[in-house]
Design a protein around this motif. Sequence first.
Motif, PDB file in Angstrom:
ATOM      1  N   GLU A 110       0.844  -1.181   0.000  1.00 35.66           N
ATOM      2  CA  GLU A 110       0.000   0.000   0.000  1.00 35.66           C
ATOM      3  C   GLU A 110       0.887   1.240   0.000  1.00 35.66           C
ATOM      4  O   GLU A 110       2.073   1.164   0.294  1.00 35.66           O
ATOM      5  N   ARG A 111       0.297   2.379  -0.339  1.00 33.81           N
ATOM      6  CA  ARG A 111       1.070   3.612  -0.473  1.00 33.81           C
ATOM      7  C   ARG A 111       0.882   4.586   0.687  1.00 33.81           C
ATOM      8  O   ARG A 111       1.437   5.672   0.667  1.00 33.81           O
ATOM      9  N   GLU A 112       0.100   4.204   1.676  1.00 31.27           N
ATOM     10  CA  GLU A 112      -0.035   5.041   2.868  1.00 31.27           C
ATOM     11  C   GLU A 112      -0.457   4.168   4.037  1.00 31.27           C
ATOM     12  O   GLU A 112      -0.881   3.027   3.853  1.00 31.27           O
ATOM     13  N   GLY A 113      -0.290   4.693   5.244  1.00 30.35           N
ATOM     14  CA  GLY A 113      -0.618   3.933   6.434  1.00 30.35           C
ATOM     15  C   GLY A 113       0.604   3.704   7.312  1.00 30.35           C
ATOM     16  O   GLY A 113       1.696   4.213   7.060  1.00 30.35           O
ATOM     17  N   SER A 114       0.425   2.912   8.366  1.00 31.54           N
ATOM     18  CA  SER A 114       1.486   2.732   9.356  1.00 31.54           C
ATOM     19  C   SER A 114       2.712   2.042   8.770  1.00 31.54           C
ATOM     20  O   SER A 114       3.851   2.374   9.119  1.00 31.54           O
ATOM     21  N   LYS A 115       2.518   1.074   7.867  1.00 28.93           N
ATOM     22  CA  LYS A 115       3.672   0.379   7.294  1.00 28.93           C
ATOM     23  C   LYS A 115       4.495   1.307   6.405  1.00 28.93           C
ATOM     24  O   LYS A 115       5.717   1.176   6.318  1.00 28.93           O
ATOM     25  N   ALA A 117       4.762   4.569   6.981  1.00 28.01           N
ATOM     26  CA  ALA A 117       5.487   5.398   7.944  1.00 28.01           C
ATOM     27  C   ALA A 117       6.730   4.675   8.450  1.00 28.01           C
ATOM     28  O   ALA A 117       7.810   5.262   8.559  1.00 28.01           O
ATOM     29  N   ASP A 118       6.576   3.383   8.750  1.00 28.10           N
ATOM     30  CA  ASP A 118       7.723   2.587   9.203  1.00 28.10           C
ATOM     31  C   ASP A 118       8.783   2.493   8.113  1.00 28.10           C
ATOM     32  O   ASP A 118       9.987   2.610   8.374  1.00 28.10           O
ATOM     33  N   PHE A 119       8.336   2.281   6.877  1.00 27.11           N
ATOM     34  CA  PHE A 119       9.265   2.161   5.753  1.00 27.11           C
ATOM     35  C   PHE A 119      10.036   3.470   5.552  1.00 27.11           C
ATOM     36  O   PHE A 119      11.260   3.464   5.417  1.00 27.11           O
ATOM     37  N   ASN A 120       9.328   4.587   5.523  1.00 29.94           N
ATOM     38  CA  ASN A 120       9.981   5.882   5.343  1.00 29.94           C
ATOM     39  C   ASN A 120      11.007   6.139   6.447  1.00 29.94           C
ATOM     40  O   ASN A 120      12.086   6.677   6.200  1.00 29.94           O
ATOM     41  N   THR A 121      10.661   5.754   7.677  1.00 29.46           N
ATOM     42  CA  THR A 121      11.580   5.938   8.796  1.00 29.46           C
ATOM     43  C   THR A 121      12.844   5.111   8.597  1.00 29.46           C
ATOM     44  O   THR A 121      13.958   5.599   8.803  1.00 29.46           O
ATOM     45  N   MET A 243       3.358   9.647   0.719  1.00 29.54           N
ATOM     46  CA  MET A 243       3.052   8.290   0.292  1.00 29.54           C
ATOM     47  C   MET A 243       4.337   7.657  -0.237  1.00 29.54           C
ATOM     48  O   MET A 243       4.835   8.032  -1.299  1.00 29.54           O
ATOM     49  N   LEU A 244       4.882   6.717   0.541  1.00 28.25           N
ATOM     50  CA  LEU A 244       6.167   6.070   0.285  1.00 28.25           C
ATOM     51  C   LEU A 244       7.330   7.047   0.391  1.00 28.25           C
ATOM     52  O   LEU A 244       8.400   6.671   0.832  1.00 28.25           O
ATOM     53  N   LYS A 252       8.227   2.177  -8.043  1.00 29.67           N
ATOM     54  CA  LYS A 252       7.859   1.035  -8.877  1.00 29.67           C
ATOM     55  C   LYS A 252       8.716  -0.176  -8.541  1.00 29.67           C
ATOM     56  O   LYS A 252       8.206  -1.295  -8.406  1.00 29.67           O
ATOM     57  N   VAL A 253      10.013   0.030  -8.379  1.00 25.85           N
ATOM     58  CA  VAL A 253      10.906  -1.079  -8.051  1.00 25.85           C
ATOM     59  C   VAL A 253      10.598  -1.624  -6.659  1.00 25.85           C
ATOM     60  O   VAL A 253      10.494  -2.842  -6.457  1.00 25.85           O
ATOM     61  N   VAL A 254      10.425  -0.731  -5.674  1.00 29.48           N
ATOM     62  CA  VAL A 254      10.180  -1.149  -4.297  1.00 29.48           C
ATOM     63  C   VAL A 254       8.915  -1.988  -4.180  1.00 29.48           C
ATOM     64  O   VAL A 254       8.873  -2.978  -3.438  1.00 29.48           O
TER      65      VAL A 254
END
Length: 265
Positions: A110-115, A117-121, A243-244, A252-254
Amino acid sequence: MRRVVIHLHGSTSDTTSLASAIDFCRKLNARLSVVFIRRTREFIPAPADGIPGAFYETETEAAPEAERAYREMCDGLSFISYTEADIDSVEMITQNGLLHDLTVVERLTEREGSKVADFNTAVFGTGTPVMITPPAAMATVAETPAVVWNASLPSARAIRSAVPLLRIAKKTTILSSADNPHADPSALARYLDCYGIKCESSTFRTDKLTARARGRSMLEAARNAGADLLVMGAFGESKITAMLGLGRATEKVVMSCKVPLLVQA
């Protein structure tokens, strides 16, 4: 890379992610910290212009599932530890990133949400590389890696971080855009040769392609090279609310890579 961390959320994909992390650590003789995070951070977008968005925390009760995955995959392995954290996932990932050489995360769906946020961090807030695990288990990891070279700071950082892996790989392929005159694969090959790493090279096209099409072209080149790990720089914004937070080609790759992906901002 001697210390790796993976954060679990008690999901059905925990065992697959753990399998990739374990294979990775065995290859490098590294220690693995398995952390179950009880609290996640969600972001509520602004309802209207001029009104700021807001964060709120949610708490999960999935600890038994996370511990079950740990016991199933890690029982008896002395190089792995397990802990549970009661603080916010963004804060925990930031703290762990300071004292680990690599953070392992699951591939986003998905492109938004808690996961997100964790990924961006993990990518933009720790200063260390991040390995994104694919949804399906791999027969091998990092035996035939491919590295994406575009003569940029993020790609240079990612490749330098991957040197310990590349030194023990059976074959390494340098992927570069045929339309980027600055990305000379022979220059990177000379650098890697100093570490005893012998490389092949392959090109992909980017001219007149959309950002997402450039990402697809890169993935196709990695697939044609038989890569079981892809190494590349991450481009985008260090904003937890984005978003991401990634450029379109990187996004796209991620979200589509079918092999483990090592990225660094």
